[in-house]
Scaffold this motif. Sequence first.
Motif: not given
Length: 254
Positions: A114-121, A156-164
């Motif tokens: 999930r840490e990868y989503l920090d960069f993408y967000g 849920n990866q979409a929710e994790e992204l939305a929160r970022r």
Amino acid sequence: MMEIRTKIRIKIPIKKIRDGSDFLTDILFPRRCPVCGDIVLPKGNLICPGCMAKLSWVRRPVCKKCGKEVLDETIEYCCDCTRHKRSFDYGLSLINYDDTASRSMARIKYNNKREYLDFYGEAMIRKMGKRIRSMNGDALIPVPVHPSRRRERGFNQAEELARRLSGPLGIPVNTSILKRERKTAPQKNLDSSGRLRNLEQAFTASALPSGVQNVILVDDIYTTGSTIEACTRVLRKAGAKQVYFVTIFIGHGQ
């Protein structure tokens, strides 16, 4: 002879405690690059500097509906959006979905990276933030996964992204409106029409709360558009006036 005990209290600044905690975390769990998977250097970066160029960033001109790259400015809509009616207003995506993107996304979904989503967000905010804000969304709605899949992955990866995205954009996340009630068959072997039929009964939406009219769907990947279309249709029925979407990755036009 009486023994005299003296209590000495040492106050350690909270910042130093936090800095020490961050240092220990960096030692035990160093940040990994979302592209190559190696430890990111220099410290503090979210991606290896050399790996930025390995990502296929979406470049204009793009389809005015789904945001896929098109050949030149004279083309308004990609082949997919020309052939299929779209219920959503339009969408934006950050990176073309190729082998590099596929490997990165697989690690997020199946290896709990999930840490990868920090960069993408962060990259989405930096490169698309102004255009996302211009959608005037009242809520970010992550595309839901089936409860069994969420239990299996733990998130849920979409929710994790939305929160970022929520904090920097100033748009709240709402996970109560859109639900996934049915677990659908695998989509990868279906064409766009088959995918949409597969998804039509999968999603439900409750009536939109007061003050929520324009919504922005958030997902990890846009390919044929079937998932976004199915979600849009139930959200329209629930009272949404405008439905937009944002994703990290987008497939090539067909």
